[in-house]
Design an enzyme around this catalytic site. Structure first.
Site, PDB file in Angstrom:
ATOM      1  N   SER A  36     -22.258   4.776   1.408  1.00 50.89           N
ATOM      2  CA  SER A  36     -22.504   5.812   2.425  1.00 50.89           C
ATOM      3  C   SER A  36     -23.576   6.779   1.931  1.00 50.89           C
ATOM      4  O   SER A  36     -24.091   7.583   2.699  1.00 50.89           O
ATOM      5  CB  SER A  36     -21.223   6.593   2.716  1.00 50.89           C
ATOM      6  OG  SER A  36     -20.870   7.383   1.595  1.00 50.89           O
ATOM      7  N   ALA A  37     -23.871   6.705   0.633  1.00 49.55           N
ATOM      8  CA  ALA A  37     -24.870   7.591  -0.003  1.00 49.55           C
ATOM      9  C   ALA A  37     -24.485   9.071   0.129  1.00 49.55           C
ATOM     10  O   ALA A  37     -25.335   9.935   0.073  1.00 49.55           O
ATOM     11  CB  ALA A  37     -26.272   7.340   0.575  1.00 49.55           C
ATOM     12  N   TYR A  41       0.837  -1.203   0.000  1.00 50.39           N
ATOM     13  CA  TYR A  41       0.000   0.000   0.000  1.00 50.39           C
ATOM     14  C   TYR A  41       0.872   1.254   0.000  1.00 50.39           C
ATOM     15  O   TYR A  41       1.371   1.698   1.036  1.00 50.39           O
ATOM     16  CB  TYR A  41      -0.944   0.016   1.213  1.00 50.39           C
ATOM     17  CG  TYR A  41      -2.034  -1.027   1.183  1.00 50.39           C
ATOM     18  CD1 TYR A  41      -2.414  -1.650  -0.006  1.00 50.39           C
ATOM     19  CD2 TYR A  41      -2.719  -1.390   2.351  1.00 50.39           C
ATOM     20  CE1 TYR A  41      -3.420  -2.610  -0.026  1.00 50.39           C
ATOM     21  CE2 TYR A  41      -3.727  -2.345   2.333  1.00 50.39           C
ATOM     22  CZ  TYR A  41      -4.064  -2.948   1.149  1.00 50.39           C
ATOM     23  OH  TYR A  41      -5.060  -3.887   1.132  1.00 50.39           O
ATOM     24  N   GLY A  67     -17.048   3.389  -0.601  1.00 53.13           N
ATOM     25  CA  GLY A  67     -17.667   4.622  -0.117  1.00 53.13           C
ATOM     26  C   GLY A  67     -19.049   4.861  -0.701  1.00 53.13           C
ATOM     27  O   GLY A  67     -19.859   5.588  -0.132  1.00 53.13           O
ATOM     28  N   PHE A  68     -19.359   4.209  -1.826  1.00 53.41           N
ATOM     29  CA  PHE A  68     -20.628   4.462  -2.505  1.00 53.41           C
ATOM     30  C   PHE A  68     -21.830   4.248  -1.581  1.00 53.41           C
ATOM     31  O   PHE A  68     -22.806   5.005  -1.601  1.00 53.41           O
ATOM     32  CB  PHE A  68     -20.758   3.560  -3.750  1.00 53.41           C
ATOM     33  CG  PHE A  68     -21.962   3.887  -4.577  1.00 53.41           C
ATOM     34  CD1 PHE A  68     -21.895   4.848  -5.578  1.00 53.41           C
ATOM     35  CD2 PHE A  68     -23.188   3.270  -4.334  1.00 53.41           C
ATOM     36  CE1 PHE A  68     -23.018   5.194  -6.317  1.00 53.41           C
ATOM     37  CE2 PHE A  68     -24.323   3.612  -5.062  1.00 53.41           C
ATOM     38  CZ  PHE A  68     -24.232   4.578  -6.053  1.00 53.41           C
ATOM     39  N   LEU A  91     -18.050  -0.755   2.076  1.00 53.22           N
ATOM     40  CA  LEU A  91     -18.962   0.331   1.676  1.00 53.22           C
ATOM     41  C   LEU A  91     -18.957   0.493   0.159  1.00 53.22           C
ATOM     42  O   LEU A  91     -19.341   1.552  -0.349  1.00 53.22           O
ATOM     43  CB  LEU A  91     -18.536   1.644   2.343  1.00 53.22           C
ATOM     44  CG  LEU A  91     -18.584   1.654   3.873  1.00 53.22           C
ATOM     45  CD1 LEU A  91     -17.950   2.928   4.432  1.00 53.22           C
ATOM     46  CD2 LEU A  91     -20.033   1.531   4.358  1.00 53.22           C
TER      47      LEU A  91
HETATM   48  N1  LIG Z   1      -7.339  -7.626   0.370  1.00 48.99           N
HETATM   49  C1  LIG Z   1      -7.481  -6.788  -0.628  1.00 48.99           C
HETATM   50  O1  LIG Z   1      -7.167  -7.105  -1.771  1.00 48.99           O
HETATM   51  C2  LIG Z   1      -8.063  -5.434  -0.357  1.00 48.99           C
HETATM   52  C3  LIG Z   1      -8.545  -4.651  -1.405  1.00 48.99           C
HETATM   53  C4  LIG Z   1      -9.114  -3.403  -1.099  1.00 48.99           C
HETATM   54  C5  LIG Z   1      -9.157  -2.976   0.217  1.00 48.99           C
HETATM   55  N2  LIG Z   1      -8.665  -3.765   1.212  1.00 48.99           N
HETATM   56  C6  LIG Z   1      -8.711  -3.343   2.629  1.00 48.99           C
HETATM   57  O2  LIG Z   1     -10.041  -2.980   2.964  1.00 48.99           O
HETATM   58  C7  LIG Z   1     -10.070  -1.652   3.484  1.00 48.99           C
HETATM   59  C8  LIG Z   1     -11.375  -0.965   3.122  1.00 48.99           C
HETATM   60  O3  LIG Z   1     -11.620  -1.005   1.744  1.00 48.99           O
HETATM   61  P1  LIG Z   1     -11.723   0.304   0.833  1.00 48.99           P
HETATM   62  O4  LIG Z   1     -11.043   1.433   1.500  1.00 48.99           O
HETATM   63  O5  LIG Z   1     -11.294  -0.098  -0.529  1.00 48.99           O
HETATM   64  O6  LIG Z   1     -13.290   0.537   0.708  1.00 48.99           O
HETATM   65  P2  LIG Z   1     -14.441   1.049   1.688  1.00 48.99           P
HETATM   66  O7  LIG Z   1     -14.033   0.885   3.085  1.00 48.99           O
HETATM   67  O8  LIG Z   1     -15.673   0.396   1.198  1.00 48.99           O
HETATM   68  O9  LIG Z   1     -14.540   2.584   1.306  1.00 48.99           O
HETATM   69  C9  LIG Z   1     -13.562   3.515   1.629  1.00 48.99           C
HETATM   70  C10 LIG Z   1     -13.999   4.859   1.086  1.00 48.99           C
HETATM   71  O10 LIG Z   1     -15.238   5.220   1.641  1.00 48.99           O
HETATM   72  C11 LIG Z   1     -15.193   6.499   2.230  1.00 48.99           C
HETATM   73  N3  LIG Z   1     -15.913   6.388   3.506  1.00 48.99           N
HETATM   74  C12 LIG Z   1     -15.623   5.591   4.563  1.00 48.99           C
HETATM   75  N4  LIG Z   1     -16.526   5.747   5.549  1.00 48.99           N
HETATM   76  C13 LIG Z   1     -17.411   6.664   5.093  1.00 48.99           C
HETATM   77  C14 LIG Z   1     -18.562   7.249   5.643  1.00 48.99           C
HETATM   78  N5  LIG Z   1     -18.983   6.924   6.854  1.00 48.99           N
HETATM   79  N6  LIG Z   1     -19.231   8.162   4.890  1.00 48.99           N
HETATM   80  C15 LIG Z   1     -18.800   8.504   3.659  1.00 48.99           C
HETATM   81  N7  LIG Z   1     -17.708   7.970   3.082  1.00 48.99           N
HETATM   82  C16 LIG Z   1     -17.018   7.066   3.797  1.00 48.99           C
HETATM   83  C17 LIG Z   1     -13.731   6.831   2.407  1.00 48.99           C
HETATM   84  O11 LIG Z   1     -13.529   8.201   2.105  1.00 48.99           O
HETATM   85  P3  LIG Z   1     -12.884   9.223   3.159  1.00 48.99           P
HETATM   86  O12 LIG Z   1     -11.486   8.794   3.397  1.00 48.99           O
HETATM   87  O13 LIG Z   1     -12.976  10.534   2.424  1.00 48.99           O
HETATM   88  O14 LIG Z   1     -13.752   9.144   4.364  1.00 48.99           O
HETATM   89  C18 LIG Z   1     -13.033   5.969   1.359  1.00 48.99           C
HETATM   90  O15 LIG Z   1     -12.885   6.710   0.182  1.00 48.99           O
HETATM   91  C19 LIG Z   1      -8.822  -0.995   2.896  1.00 48.99           C
HETATM   92  O16 LIG Z   1      -8.399   0.116   3.640  1.00 48.99           O
HETATM   93  C20 LIG Z   1      -7.823  -2.130   2.915  1.00 48.99           C
HETATM   94  O17 LIG Z   1      -7.226  -2.219   4.196  1.00 48.99           O
HETATM   95  C21 LIG Z   1      -8.132  -4.977   0.940  1.00 48.99           C
END
Ligand SMILES: NC(=O)c1ccc[n+]([C@@H]2O[C@H](COP(=O)([O-])OP(=O)(O)OC[C@H]3O[C@@H](n4cnc5c(N)ncnc54)[C@H](OP(=O)(O)O)[C@@H]3O)[C@@H](O)[C@H]2O)c1
Length: 333
Positions: free
Chosen positions: A218-219, A56, A215-216, A212
């Site tokens: 979160s609406a 990362y 982030g989608f 999420l």
């Molecule tokens: N194993 C794998 O291959 C893999 C792949 C992808 C991810 N991951 C892990 O999973 C974790 C989470 O996945 P992800 O970050 O891809 O997706 P996610 O958690 O579904 O979404 C993250 C995004 O949502 C926004 N967000 C979070 N909480 C929110 C809220 N309450 N309201 C509005 N927006 C919100 C964040 O923006 P802001 O920062 O602006 O709040 C960020 O842009 C990663 O950090 C990583 O550790 C693992």
């Protein structure tokens, strides 16, 4: 926050913190001081489960996230569970926004990765070490054998697999018991629900990444939302295309209605839905913002009954939805 057990004995907060987006895939890396404070605030709020990975970072700072997490969480090391991953590199030469990934789980590569991750994380052991992607060129039994040695050596205490299928999980578990898988899972990405029976049979936890839908769910985004073209993967994700908001109208309405009924937010409903579905699911939403950290943690206090979860599922199955990002391309080395 209350806790859940992954596998036999790995106790974690029921919602973990995904740290990837602080350094990778969501725009240029965030400010280090702000993220250090955010990570400390997370510990204060009861998050005890932190997710990072060797890869990362960015071409300029390939190990940014482990370095950040290692430094910021050092004062709390004894109170938290640190998870990281080995076994891929990004093809930074590619012109694609979301860089293709290249699996590499050769034993000598894993050995080098673990030593370097331990140094960057400033610790003598990793609590949960995942293979980031299955390497078609290395039998999973061989990888599991290396994990078994690392456990005996005390360098890791538990291991897992990311984006693994049933056959791989079974074969891996037969050699060295798997604590958790980490696969994509959200209301928009439900294809791994078919793994629930094997996870229950083998007592393996399900750490849900991108819970999420980036982030989608979160609406809080709309047609006007813009993302940095070269560094933010969301600029190329189908759920954030302009026409997708209309295609997902029913889904967004369901989230808003349920949120209102439960005195919660759509993001909290998205997380509570999976928490209430199975006791071994642990979502790890990522954020750079303290207020969202708190909002997401609040999902652990929301109860949806089994009937409510089922009703949501049957609506999800019938409604129109846009495509959702399903992962970056995997290339052979
Ligand atoms: N194993 C794998 O291959 C893999 C792949 C992808 C991810 N991951 C892990 O999973 C974790 C989470 O996945 P992800 O970050 O891809 O997706 P996610 O958690 O579904 O979404 C993250 C995004 O949502 C926004 N967000 C979070 N909480 C929110 C809220 N309450 N309201 C509005 N927006 C919100 C964040 O923006 P802001 O920062 O602006 O709040 C960020 O842009 C990663 O950090 C990583 O550790 C693992």
């Amino acid at each position: 926050m209350d806790e859940r057990i992954l596998g036999k004995d790995l106790k974690v907060s029921s919602i973990g913190l995904g740290c990837m987006g602080m350094s990778h895939a969501y725009g240029a890396p965030a400010d280090k001081k702000e993220m250090t404070e955010l990570l400390a605030a997370a510990v204060d709020m009861g998050y005890t489960f932190f997710d990072t990975a060797e890869v990362y970072g960015t071409p300029e700072r390939p190990y940014d996230n482990e370095e950040l997490v290692g430094t910021a969480l050092k004062p709390y090391r004894d109170k938290i569970v640190l998870a990281t991953k080995f076994g891929i590199r990004f093809d930074y030469e590619s012109p694609q926004v979301n860089k293709p990934l290249v699996p590499d789980s050769r034993p000598e590569v894993i050995r080098k990765s673990v030593e370097e991750s331990l140094k960057r994380l400033q610790t003598d052991h990793i609590d949960l070490y995942y293979q980031h992607r299955v390497d078609p060129k290395i039998p999973i039994e061989e990888v599991a054998g290396v994990m078994s040695e690392l456990i005996q050596e005390g360098k890791i205490t538990h291991w897992g697999l990311s984006e693994a299928d049933e056959d791989t999980i079974r074969r891996a578990h037969a050699v060295c018991p798997v604590t958790a898988i980490q696969n994509r899972y959200s209301m928009m990405a439900r294809w791994y629900e078919s793994l629930f029976p094997v996870l229950e049979e083998l007592n393996i936890g399900y750490v849900a990444f991108s819970p999420l839908a980036n982030g989608f769910l979160s609406a809080k985004y709309n047609k006007e939302s813009k993302f940095e073209k070269d560094t933010d993967y969301r600029s190329a994700m189908p759920q954030f295309r302009e026409d997708s908001y209309e295609k997902n109208r029913e889904l967004l309405a369901l989230l808003h209605e349920t949120a209102e009924k439960k005195n919660a937010t759509p993001a909290q409903i998205s997380l509570a839905w999976m928490l209430c579905k199975k006791p071994y699911i642990v979502p790890i939403p990522g954020t750079r913002k303290p207020e969202r950290l708190k909002e997401n943690a609040g999902a652990a206090n929301i109860t949806l009954t089994a009937a409510e979860v089922e009703a949501i599922d049957s609506l999800l199955e019938q409604m129109e939805m846009s495509d959702v990002f399903g992962g970056t391309e995997v290339r052979n080395r």
